[in-house]
Design a protein around this motif. Structure first.
Motif, short mmCIF file in Angstrom:
data_model
loop_
_atom_site.label_atom_id
_atom_site.label_comp_id
_atom_site.label_asym_id
_atom_site.label_seq_id
_atom_site.Cartn_x
_atom_site.Cartn_y
_atom_site.Cartn_z
N MET A 1 0.81 -1.23 0.00
CA MET A 1 0.00 0.00 0.00
C MET A 1 0.84 1.27 0.00
SD MET A 1 -1.41 0.42 3.94
CE MET A 1 -1.80 -1.30 4.23
N ARG A 2 2.16 1.16 0.03
CA ARG A 2 3.04 2.29 0.24
C ARG A 2 2.76 3.46 -0.69
NH1 ARG A 2 7.86 4.78 -1.35
NH2 ARG A 2 9.46 5.00 0.27
N GLU A 3 2.77 3.21 -2.00
CA GLU A 3 2.67 4.32 -2.94
C GLU A 3 1.34 5.05 -2.86
OE1 GLU A 3 5.27 5.45 -4.43
OE2 GLU A 3 6.44 3.79 -3.59
N PRO A 4 0.18 4.35 -2.93
CA PRO A 4 -1.07 5.10 -2.82
C PRO A 4 -1.28 5.73 -1.45
CG PRO A 4 -1.50 2.73 -2.89
CD PRO A 4 -0.06 2.92 -3.23
N LEU A 5 -0.76 5.10 -0.39
CA LEU A 5 -0.93 5.68 0.94
C LEU A 5 -0.14 6.98 1.07
CD1 LEU A 5 -1.96 5.57 3.84
CD2 LEU A 5 0.04 4.18 4.43
N LEU A 6 1.12 6.99 0.63
CA LEU A 6 1.90 8.22 0.71
C LEU A 6 1.31 9.31 -0.17
CD1 LEU A 6 5.56 6.83 0.77
CD2 LEU A 6 4.27 7.82 2.68
N ALA A 7 0.80 8.92 -1.33
CA ALA A 7 0.15 9.92 -2.19
C ALA A 7 -1.07 10.51 -1.51
CB ALA A 7 -0.24 9.28 -3.52
#
Length: 529
Positions: free
Chosen positions: A133-139
């Motif tokens: 989930m890293r990329e959508p969560l940080l976005a």
């Protein structure tokens, strides 16, 4: 009268990020900083002895290293170099055992499994979920609220069942989440201790997500420090800005935002000099300072003024910096490898510490967050020497100053000595900063609050800084809040500055009239009457 496209009030990291993004768009930008140097809470100085470079305020930067905003600026081309200690974080328990977050997930698993056989696998499962989930969560975290596109991406990544479980975790206290997930003290203390990097104790709702986020970032990108000191991050932002034609003037305090017909048109400084802003004024100052002091109550809706009375600061802070003749002589050598160390409570002790803060009691057994930057960057001290720092939270209602502050600093040093016998004998210089000293050095740290307002759930997202203003916009047209008082809040990641810059660019663009109409409708709905 000087005239620019945008004036940015304050040269903290958010102000500098905002200025860089506006300069990227071709705007003529002027940043005005009240103190004699840029950086806000990201500065380095020789506080104790010549040759010892101390980070005056913040010191390690997992969110900066992961932030899509800061990484997009290409700051390595302007001198920024990240450095890592051999281990990320060690939590030292009262009996000197250590729970260690290592850079390799397998090493972290081994450390936590020593406390409970199943905890290494539980940590690995959490890190695997983070990686998905890293990329959508940080976005989603670093965009204006609500994060529609990135939020949908995150929902698709998680799916319905895991999405509900994740939403539940967002509301949980860190102690509850830790006890549900882990069987041993090691992993539980990493989670609850990291939540206390904000101002959220183990039993406070919403603390779990802060502890989880810092744990996962630590496993992912570490807790890096800039080579040469925290100030190198600020210097890189300034270099980039000036390379784009932006200007920075230090020692120039803004005392008023100038308005005409409900619109910000410029600023006035302490000398009475005015600067006209053709498109926008962006303020990297705490929300109460912007609204009460720089704008003034006569220009603000009554409901906003009422809500500002309920604005909650985070706890105050006491910080000590040491110049040392050698490394800290830890009894447990596992602590020596970590760039960041937590001392020295168990979970019950962290709860008592949080209760002391809530009841206005100066903690007898505080949690210390201690840094050993030379573990990552030996250039901070002369050959053979070391620098170290530690800070803890104290109640805003019980300010520490004078002899009382010195005695409290001695007490904190004694906690280190308890786990590192002979530590005091290696101290060749010491600098103590209580809440008043921190605010004098950086006026945005009001009363020693380092997060621009509490991170508690009632003052996050669309409630930050007050209900209905979960973006960089303000009730004054073309005036934008770019500080940690705005979503997504404290720490060094550039989110509030970037959100304010995006709002200013959207307002000035082709769709600016429509954009302002939508924002005005939202503000009217929240602050009519």
């Amino acid at each position: 009268m000087d005239a620019v496209d945008a004036v940015v009030i304050g040269a903290g990291p958010n102000g500098l990020v905002a200025a860089n993004l506006l300069a990227d768009a071709g705007w003529d930008v002027l940043v005005l900083e009240a103190t004699d140097q840029p950086g806000g809470a990201v500065r380095t100085a020789e506080l104790t002895e010549p040759g010892y470079a101390h980070d005056v305020f913040s010191a390690f930067y997992p969110l900066a290293a992961a932030s899509p905003i800061l990484t997009s600026l290409g700051l390595t081309a302007y001198g920024l170099r990240w450095r890592h200690a051999p281990a990320v974080l060690a939590h030292v328990l009262p009996d000197d055992r250590c729970a260690v977050l290592h850079r390799r997930v397998e090493d972290t698993m081994a450390s936590l499994s020593a406390f409970d056989a199943g905890d290494g696998h539980a940590w690995h499962a959490q890190f695997a979920a983070w990686s998905r989930m890293r990329e959508p969560l940080l976005a989603a975290l670093f965009t204006p609220f609500p994060p529609v596109r990135s939020g949908l991406r995150l929902a698709r990544t998680l799916g319905a069942a895991e999405g509900l479980r994740f939403a539940r975790m967002l509301t949980m206290p860190s102690a509850t989440a830790a006890e549900e997930t882990y069987g041993g003290d090691g992993a539980r203390l990493l989670l609850a201790g990291n939540a206390l990097h904000a101002d959220l104790g183990p039993e406070q709702a919403g603390g779990a997500v802060f502890g989880w986020l810092l744990c996962m970032l630590g496993q992912d990108v570490g807790f890096p420090v800039p080579h040469g000191g925290a100030g190198m991050l600020s210097r890189a932002l300034v270099r980039r800005l000036t390379a784009l034609g932006g200007r920075l003037e230090c020692g120039r305090e803004v005392t008023a935002v100038l308005t005409a017909r409900g619109r910000a048109v410029g600023v006035a400084d302490a000398s009475g000099t005015r600067v006209r802003a053709r498109h926008a004024v962006l303020a990297d100052v705490p929300a109460p300072v912007l609204y009460r002091r720089l704008v003034g109550p006569d220009l603000l809706p009554p409901r906003l003024l009422a809500d500002l009375k309920r604005f909650h600061w985070d706890s105050a802070t006491v910080k000590i910096d040491w110049a040392l003749s050698g490394p800290i002589p830890w009894r447990n050598p596992e602590a020596a490898a970590a760039g960041t160390v937590h001392l020295d409570n168990d979970l019950a002790g962290l709860t008592r510490y949080s209760a002391d803060l809530a009841t206005g009691t100066v903690p007898e057994q505080p949690m210390l967050i201690l840094g050993q930057p030379c573990r990552a960057d030996p250039s901070r001290a002369p050959s053979g020497g070391e620098v170290a720092w530690a800070y803890t939270r104290v109640p805003r209602t019980a300010p520490l100053a004078g002899d009382r502050l010195r005695r409290f600093a001695d007490h904190l040093q004694g906690i280190v000595e308890r786990h590192a016998p002979g530590f005091g004998g290696r101290v060749v210089g010491r600098h103590i900063a209580g809440p008043a000293e921190l605010q004098r050095a950086n006026p945005s740290l009001v009363g020693g609050a380092v997060n621009g307002g509490t991170a508690a759930i009632h003052q996050q997202l669309l409630f930050r800084p007050v209900p209905g203003l979960g973006r960089g916009d303000t009730p004054i047209d073309r005036l934008y809040l770019a500080s940690a008082s705005a979503h997504p809040g404290g720490a060094v990641h550039g989110g509030p500055g970037a959100n304010a810059a995006r709002a200013a660019l959207a307002r000035a663009g082709i769709g600016g009239r429509l954009y302002r109409g939508v924002v005005s409708a939202l503000l009217e709905a929240g602050y009519a009457g």
